[in-house]
Design a protein around this motif. Structure first.
Motif, short mmCIF file in Angstrom:
data_model
loop_
_atom_site.label_atom_id
_atom_site.label_comp_id
_atom_site.label_asym_id
_atom_site.label_seq_id
_atom_site.Cartn_x
_atom_site.Cartn_y
_atom_site.Cartn_z
N GLU A 44 2.73 4.29 27.84
CA GLU A 44 1.67 5.18 28.34
C GLU A 44 2.27 6.14 29.35
N VAL A 46 0.45 8.24 31.12
CA VAL A 46 -0.44 8.19 32.27
C VAL A 46 -0.83 6.74 32.51
N THR A 47 -0.43 6.21 33.66
CA THR A 47 -0.75 4.84 34.01
C THR A 47 -1.65 4.86 35.24
N ARG A 48 -2.74 4.17 35.15
CA ARG A 48 -3.61 4.04 36.31
C ARG A 48 -3.24 2.77 37.07
N ASP A 105 -12.78 7.01 30.12
CA ASP A 105 -12.40 8.38 29.78
C ASP A 105 -11.21 8.38 28.82
N THR A 106 -11.11 7.33 28.06
CA THR A 106 -10.05 7.26 27.05
C THR A 106 -10.66 6.69 25.77
N TYR A 107 -9.94 6.89 24.68
CA TYR A 107 -10.41 6.36 23.40
C TYR A 107 -10.35 4.83 23.38
N SER A 109 -10.96 1.75 20.09
CA SER A 109 -11.11 1.63 18.63
C SER A 109 -11.51 0.19 18.34
N ARG A 123 -12.04 5.57 16.37
CA ARG A 123 -11.97 6.19 17.70
C ARG A 123 -13.16 7.12 17.89
N TYR A 124 -13.80 7.06 19.06
CA TYR A 124 -14.89 8.00 19.34
C TYR A 124 -14.96 8.28 20.83
N ARG A 125 -15.50 9.47 21.12
CA ARG A 125 -15.51 9.95 22.49
C ARG A 125 -16.64 9.30 23.30
N GLU A 128 -20.15 10.61 22.54
CA GLU A 128 -20.57 10.60 21.13
C GLU A 128 -22.00 10.07 20.98
#
Lengths: 212, 406
Positions: A44, A46-48, A105-107, A109, A123-125, A128
């Motif tokens: 990743e 971007v790591t939180r 704020d990420t996908y 599945s 995958r969906y926002r 959605e």
């Protein structure tokens, strides 16, 4: 006499089941708490910061028997938030529709290969609409997973009864509004363990049942 | 030949008892997760077992290093992921196999990746990482492991060996062009060698809709796995790579990458022209990537322009790209299709003529995968590769890969 007549009128308007309600309460001995999962972040960009929360083990207590079907099964939700399923364990009645809102704020599945329900929402926002959902029309245990976040796991217990409750983290439960009669009270603890005890429920009484 | 019926029986049993098998793996996962210091330190051991079988024409395509047409290639990969508090993360990957790339060699064990990552802020604006880990460029790395890769092999640009050699400098343009016909494939390099697990330091993070990553590594993108070890190749000739990404929403992701670094190994120094050193000959790479995902469809594309500064030859340029798509037909069955192409520039041959420095080629990859359970996956792949210049050789590859993830 007038007051008594008024009481009789109220009683006549109540459904019979409300008069015949029984309650069962008690405690389920829960298994040892699992460790919080460790998230794989190897690739990743971007790591939180932060850690995944520990989800305490819970049990589902339900009354097994033959009950009339409800006309309109309800709609429930299991959200994906902070890379976990919330709630992590959801008992539902057969025929219930479950929506799976993505509040991260990420996908995600979501999928399940469980025999009770095999599906893959892809995958969906987060925004959605309509919220992707599935109807659970076969009793059994459904394990939810995420194809992107390997550590995510959630459970849906599809029950053929309208009478069920999730214990608190200490294993205590109170299941009310039950019909009087002879039944089996079951405690689902995990995929391999379901305990059962016979109960004789009487109207207006509270029965005490502990597992084991 | 008893292996095939046994494998078939196992897969049928997996299909019938998938739920129970998943349950066993979930319990194993819990057993392989440990904690200390009141849960502040948590570690998880996981892994994959890959059983691969390849059938191909000689010379073997890509980075497969085998003189046998039917290659059996088993692999055990172990991962360690550890989290200390909320800001420190460590991971390692070790493999037991027949070589980093499929080969007919004996068994070996390697520590392929290890890295320590510090994330000071919760919002992901900045992360610092040090160790031996995959490159930040492009968009293939996040899906390069066998469970996540829709295919069994890598895109062409990550495995097609060119005329570039990192151990010897060519003594003439003609030698540079014709050496691949005389020496074994492993003497040469692709533009990017797989996920490029070189050693170094990286920073990365997200700022609004943009994300960034930059790294300083001990070896160039084209360098071979032996060069990735810090003990083998220090930071005296570092490679700088970076990627900037733009994500307008979760479905789309665009990125541009760049890399610059010396590509010769130390042993090439005596073969360089007098007065020149390794740092004078560099690999420059520019990359553009895009991806889209929605519901059951995922699409990726990458474009790379690369230049190698070659002693006694000049600049050798190449352009490579691919388009890749994966679609899940059912919860367990998916298909994937990939079109790859790589084109090479002309160089002067030293006799007044112009000649292409490696052969242009394209390759189409078709794959299907089936997940018997959420821990067992089978993939089948067919690839057809054809040179569009030179002798116009072609190559057929059939491969299958069974992966058990735990």
């Amino acid at each position: 006499m007038r007051r008594l007549a008024g009481f009789n009128t109220v009683v006549a308007l109540l459904p019979i089941s409300a008069l015949a309600q029984a309650t069962v309460e008690g405690r389920v001995e829960l298994p040892k708490s699992h460790l919080a999962p460790v998230m794989a972040k190897r690739y990743e960009i971007v790591t939180r910061g932060g850690v995944l929360s520990t989800q305490p083990p819970l049990a589902v207590v339900y009354l097994a028997g033959s009950f009339p079907k409800t006309s309109s099964p309800s709609t429930k939700q299991i959200a994906q938030k902070d890379l976990t399923f919330i709630p992590s364990l959801l008992p539902v009645q057969l025929g219930t529709k479950i929506e799976f809102p993505n509040l991260d704020d990420t996908y995600h599945s979501i999928f399940s290969y469980s025999p009770a329900k095999r599906f893959d929402l892809g995958r969906y926002r987060p925004e959605e609409r309509p919220i992707p959902s599935e109807v659970f029309d076969k009793p059994g245990l459904v394990t939810l997973r995420c194809d992107i976040h390997e550590h995510m796991r959630g459970l849906i217990l599809v029950l053929n009864t309208p009478y069920f409750v999730v214990t608190d983290a200490n294993g205590r439960f109170r299941l009310g509004g039950l019909p009087a009669g002879q039944y089996a009270l079951k405690a689902w603890i995990d995929s391999k363990t379901t305990l059962e005890k016979p109960v004789h429920l009487k109207s207006g009484e509270v029965s005490q049942v502990d597992f084991p | 030949m008893k292996l095939l019926p046994a494998l078939t029986f196992c897969l049928l049993a997996c299909t019938a008892r998938g739920f129970e098998i998943d349950d066993v793996f979930d319990r194993l996962d819990n057993a392989l997760t440990i904690a200390a210091f009141g849960g502040d330190l948590r570690a998880r051991l996981s892994g994959t077992i890959d059983i691969e079988f390849y059938n191909f024409q000689q010379p073997a395509p890509g980075l497969i290093d085998s003189e046998i047409d039917n290659l059996f290639n088993p692999r055990l990969t172990l991962f360690l992921d550890a989290q200390l508090g909320s800001q420190i993360y460590f991971f390692a990957q070790t493999r037991v196999d027949r070589g980093f790339d499929p080969s007919d060699h004996g068994a070996q064990i390697r520590l392929d990746e290890y890295a320590l990552r510090i994330t000071p802020w919760q919002d992901g604006r900045f992360t610092l990482q040090a160790g031996k880990f995959a490159t930040v460029i492009g968009n293939w790395v996040p899906r390069h492991l066998s469970w996540d890769n829709p295919f069994i092999n890598a895109p062409l640009v990550y495995e097609n060996v060119t005329a570039i050699q990192d151990k010897y400098a060519p003594y003439s343009p003609l030698y540079f062009i014709y050496a691949p016909y005389s020496y074994g494939k492993y003497a040469f390099n692709p533009v990017i060698w797989g996920p490029s697990y070189a050693s170094g330091i990286s920073i990365s993070g997200r700022l609004g809709r943009f994300d960034y990553a930059a790294e300083i590594k001990n070896a160039s993108l084209s360098s071979r796995p032996e060069s990735w070890n810090f003990t083998e190749n220090g930071l005296e000739n570092p490679t700088f790579s970076a990627r900037v990404g733009f994500r307008p929403n979760e479905a789309w992701n665009f990125g541009v990458s760049a890399s610059d670094g010396a590509y010769f190994r130390r042993e090439a120094e005596p073969t360089l022209p007098p007065g020149r050193d390794i740092d004078d000959y560099r690999e420059f790479v520019l990359g553009q990537d895009a991806s889209f995902a929605w519901r059951h469809l995922q699409v990726w594309a990458e474009f790379y322009e690369a230049r190698f500064e070659v002693p006694r030859v000049g600049d050798a340029d190449t352009f490579a790209y691919y388009f890749e798509a994966k679609y899940k037909f059912t919860p367990q069955l998916f298909g994937a299709l990939r079109w790859n192409e790589q084109l090479f520039s002309n160089i002067t041959d030293g006799a007044g003529g112009q000649v292409r420095w490696s052969q242009d080629l394209w390759r189409i990859d078709v794959a299907a995968g089936y997940r018997f359970t959420s821990h067992i996956q089978l993939k089948l792949q067919y690839s057809f590769q054809q040179e569009t210049s030179g002798s116009r050789d072609d190559n057929h590859l059939v491969a299958t890969q069974l992966t058990v993830r735990f």
